[in-house]
Write an enzyme that holds these catalytic residues in place. Structure first.
Site, short mmCIF file in Angstrom:
data_model
loop_
_atom_site.label_atom_id
_atom_site.label_comp_id
_atom_site.label_asym_id
_atom_site.label_seq_id
_atom_site.Cartn_x
_atom_site.Cartn_y
_atom_site.Cartn_z
N ASP A 60 11.59 -15.57 0.48
CA ASP A 60 10.44 -14.84 -0.06
C ASP A 60 10.94 -13.56 -0.72
O ASP A 60 11.58 -12.72 -0.07
CB ASP A 60 9.48 -14.50 1.10
CG ASP A 60 8.14 -14.02 0.56
OD1 ASP A 60 7.09 -14.37 1.13
OD2 ASP A 60 8.15 -13.30 -0.47
N SER A 127 1.02 -12.60 -19.06
CA SER A 127 -0.07 -13.51 -19.43
C SER A 127 -0.98 -12.86 -20.48
O SER A 127 -1.16 -11.65 -20.48
CB SER A 127 -0.88 -13.84 -18.18
OG SER A 127 -2.11 -14.46 -18.52
N TYR A 152 -5.48 -10.71 -10.20
CA TYR A 152 -4.32 -11.44 -10.76
C TYR A 152 -3.93 -10.80 -12.10
O TYR A 152 -2.78 -10.42 -12.30
CB TYR A 152 -4.65 -12.92 -10.96
CG TYR A 152 -3.73 -13.61 -11.95
CD1 TYR A 152 -4.16 -13.85 -13.27
CD2 TYR A 152 -2.44 -13.97 -11.60
CE1 TYR A 152 -3.31 -14.45 -14.19
CE2 TYR A 152 -1.58 -14.56 -12.52
CZ TYR A 152 -2.03 -14.80 -13.81
OH TYR A 152 -1.19 -15.38 -14.73
N LYS A 156 -0.50 -8.33 -13.48
CA LYS A 156 0.33 -8.52 -14.68
C LYS A 156 0.40 -7.22 -15.49
O LYS A 156 1.46 -6.81 -15.95
CB LYS A 156 -0.24 -9.65 -15.56
CG LYS A 156 -0.15 -11.02 -14.96
CD LYS A 156 1.28 -11.43 -14.63
CE LYS A 156 1.38 -12.83 -14.05
NZ LYS A 156 2.75 -13.18 -13.63
N ARG A 299 -18.33 -20.60 -16.13
CA ARG A 299 -17.57 -20.13 -14.97
C ARG A 299 -17.46 -18.61 -15.06
O ARG A 299 -17.06 -18.08 -16.11
CB ARG A 299 -16.19 -20.77 -14.94
CG ARG A 299 -15.32 -20.36 -13.77
CD ARG A 299 -14.04 -21.19 -13.69
NE ARG A 299 -13.15 -20.88 -14.83
CZ ARG A 299 -11.92 -21.41 -14.96
NH1 ARG A 299 -11.46 -22.29 -14.08
NH2 ARG A 299 -11.16 -21.09 -16.00
C1 WQD Z 1 -9.27 -23.18 -19.56
C2 WQD Z 1 -10.66 -23.51 -20.11
C3 WQD Z 1 -12.46 -23.07 -18.59
C4 WQD Z 1 -11.45 -26.14 -15.63
C5 WQD Z 1 -6.07 -19.12 -16.43
C6 WQD Z 1 -5.48 -17.75 -16.23
C7 WQD Z 1 -4.22 -17.62 -17.04
C8 WQD Z 1 -3.28 -18.69 -16.61
C9 WQD Z 1 -3.93 -20.04 -16.89
C10 WQD Z 1 -1.76 -18.61 -14.76
C11 WQD Z 1 -11.69 -22.47 -19.74
C12 WQD Z 1 -12.35 -24.56 -18.90
C13 WQD Z 1 -11.42 -25.30 -16.75
C14 WQD Z 1 -12.50 -27.08 -15.50
C15 WQD Z 1 -13.43 -26.33 -17.58
N1 WQD Z 1 -2.99 -18.52 -15.24
N2 WQD Z 1 -12.40 -25.42 -17.69
N3 WQD Z 1 -13.46 -27.14 -16.48
O1 WQD Z 1 -8.91 -19.69 -17.23
O2 WQD Z 1 -7.98 -19.95 -19.61
O3 WQD Z 1 -6.46 -19.24 -17.77
O4 WQD Z 1 -5.14 -20.12 -16.12
O5 WQD Z 1 -0.73 -18.81 -15.33
O6 WQD Z 1 -3.63 -16.37 -16.82
O7 WQD Z 1 -6.40 -16.78 -16.69
O8 WQD Z 1 -7.29 -21.56 -17.81
O9 WQD Z 1 -7.29 -23.99 -17.42
O10 WQD Z 1 -8.64 -22.50 -15.85
O11 WQD Z 1 -9.44 -22.88 -18.18
O12 WQD Z 1 -14.30 -26.39 -18.46
O13 WQD Z 1 -12.61 -27.85 -14.50
O14 WQD Z 1 -11.09 -24.72 -19.51
O15 WQD Z 1 -13.82 -22.68 -18.58
O16 WQD Z 1 -12.57 -22.32 -20.84
P1 WQD Z 1 -7.79 -20.08 -18.14
P2 WQD Z 1 -8.14 -22.79 -17.23
#
Ligand code: WQD
Length: 345
Positions: A60, A127, A152, A156, A299
């Site tokens: 860790d 990010s 989170y 960053k 969401r």
């Molecule tokens: C993408 C789009 C959701 C799931 C986050 C973090 C970023 C990085 C990646 C770590 C959005 C939509 C998602 C679902 C959906 N984190 N969605 N149904 O939120 O852009 O980024 O993850 O490395 O820092 O902020 O990624 O893949 O969660 O969502 O409609 O079941 O897909 O609303 O528009 P996000 P995501």
């Protein structure tokens, strides 16, 4: 003599793909990972792809004594790529102290030990979340940093400030900060990929698990946004393209030429935005597999649209995303089928 790179979080999703690319570019790699969000079997996949098994230390990074022992046991580490961090936006809201402790103590320990062991540079996994909801797209590195919308994202932003202040204090180290957009996909060998714990938060693993019948249907979080088809837009970047960018960042950072700044920041994206619905249809046309989905509520905390202006990474780093999204979707699907077969074996 091959340069030696410490990859923290190197059995994780982006970390493992980066270890593969580092090894294939001729670097020696040492991984430290506490296996909290990955498993040791990933080392077999890396070895099968490259023919070389990376040195692995289970530990860790928030424990400075473990890190000091590692640097003593594996002398001559030239650079670090720091992936070791907790990264689930939703979880960070529920467990902020876990996120601040894990993500910030890890970085503080690494920075403190670098001068002691002659480590010259650190590539930091940041990010696009630091930008918040952009005022305009595409977004370049000069865009304003907005107040973080989650602990989170805040870790960053704070991490970038810690690195900047440390280097500006005269520390004998350099850094390249990489701001990822949305990493997706898996290695074309289907030997490594994303291994989400439990119900995936991110779109693509949830999509592939739905296509595989593990999930009943995908919920599209809202189709009433101000976008052409109403669903959110993101810049989805293939994980192997992303991994390659880390190798180029490390090469530039450790290059002997002093014309590079001590801190450089790059947006890593394709420069093209794709909506959720467009990504679903890209998957279906690439694989011929239907994805049952329904439109649900928005969401909390989702950004409406964000995609990168990658010109700086293209021109200065010499890196350009090249894997077409249909190929990324095929690789994600092949990886899903392989993990299904393994979990059923
Ligand atoms: C993408 C789009 C959701 C799931 C986050 C973090 C970023 C990085 C990646 C770590 C959005 C939509 C998602 C679902 C959906 N984190 N969605 N149904 O939120 O852009 O980024 O993850 O490395 O820092 O902020 O990624 O893949 O969660 O969502 O409609 O079941 O897909 O609303 O528009 P996000 P995501």
């Amino acid at each position: 003599m091959a340069q030696k790179i410490l990859v923290t979080g190197g059995t994780g999703y982006i970390g493992s793909h980066t270890v593969v690319e580092l090894q294939q570019a001729g670097y020696e790699t040492v991984i430290i990972d506490n296996l909290s969000n990955s498993n040791v079997g990933v080392l077999d996949g890396i070895e099968k792809i490259t023919g070389k098994r990376p040195v692995f230390v289970e530990g860790d990074c928030t424990d400075i004594d473990i890190l000091r022992r590692l640097f003593s046991e594996y002398p001559g580490i030239d650079g670090i790529i720091n992936f070791a961090a907790s990264k689930a936006v939703g979880e960070s809201v529920k467990e902020p102290l876990l996120y601040y402790r894990n993500n910030l103590c890890t970085l503080l320990n690494l920075l403190e030990l670098m001068p002691e062991f002659g480590v010259r540079g650190i590539v930091f996994s940041s990010s696009c979340t630091v930008y918040g909801e952009p005022d305009r797209n595409p977004i370049d590195e000069s865009a304003p940093i907005k107040n973080a919308t989650s602990p989170y994202g805040n870790t960053k932003q704070i991490s970038e400030e810690i690195i900047t202040d440390f280097i500006n204090s005269g520390a004998p180290v350099k850094s390249v900060i990489l701001r990822y957009f949305n990493p997706i996909g898996a290695h074309p060998s289907a030997l490594i990929g994303e291994l989400p714990n439990g119900i995936p938060n991110n779109l693509v693993p949830y999509l592939t698990q739905t296509a595989a019948g593990i999930r009943k249907e995908l919920t599209v979080f809202g189709d009433d946004y101000d976008t052409p088809d109403g669903s959110c837009i993101r810049d989805y970047i293939d994980v192997v393209d992303l991994a390659k960018a880390h190798v180029m960042a490390m090469r530039r950072m450790l290059s002997s030429s002093e014309d590079t700044d001590r801190i450089e920041i790059f947006n890593l994206g394709t420069g093209h935005g794709l909506s959720v619905l467009e990504l679903i249809s890209a998957f279906e046309s690439a694989t011929g597999v239907r994805v049952p989905y329904r439109i649900g509520a928005r969401r909390e905390g989702d950004i409406e649209k964000i995609w990168a202006d990658p010109a700086k990474a293209n021109n200065i780093l010499g890196w350009t995303a090249s894997v077409p999204v249909t190929e990324t979707m095929r690789n994600a699907w092949a990886w899903q089928l392989r993990t299904d077969s393994k979990s059923n074996s």
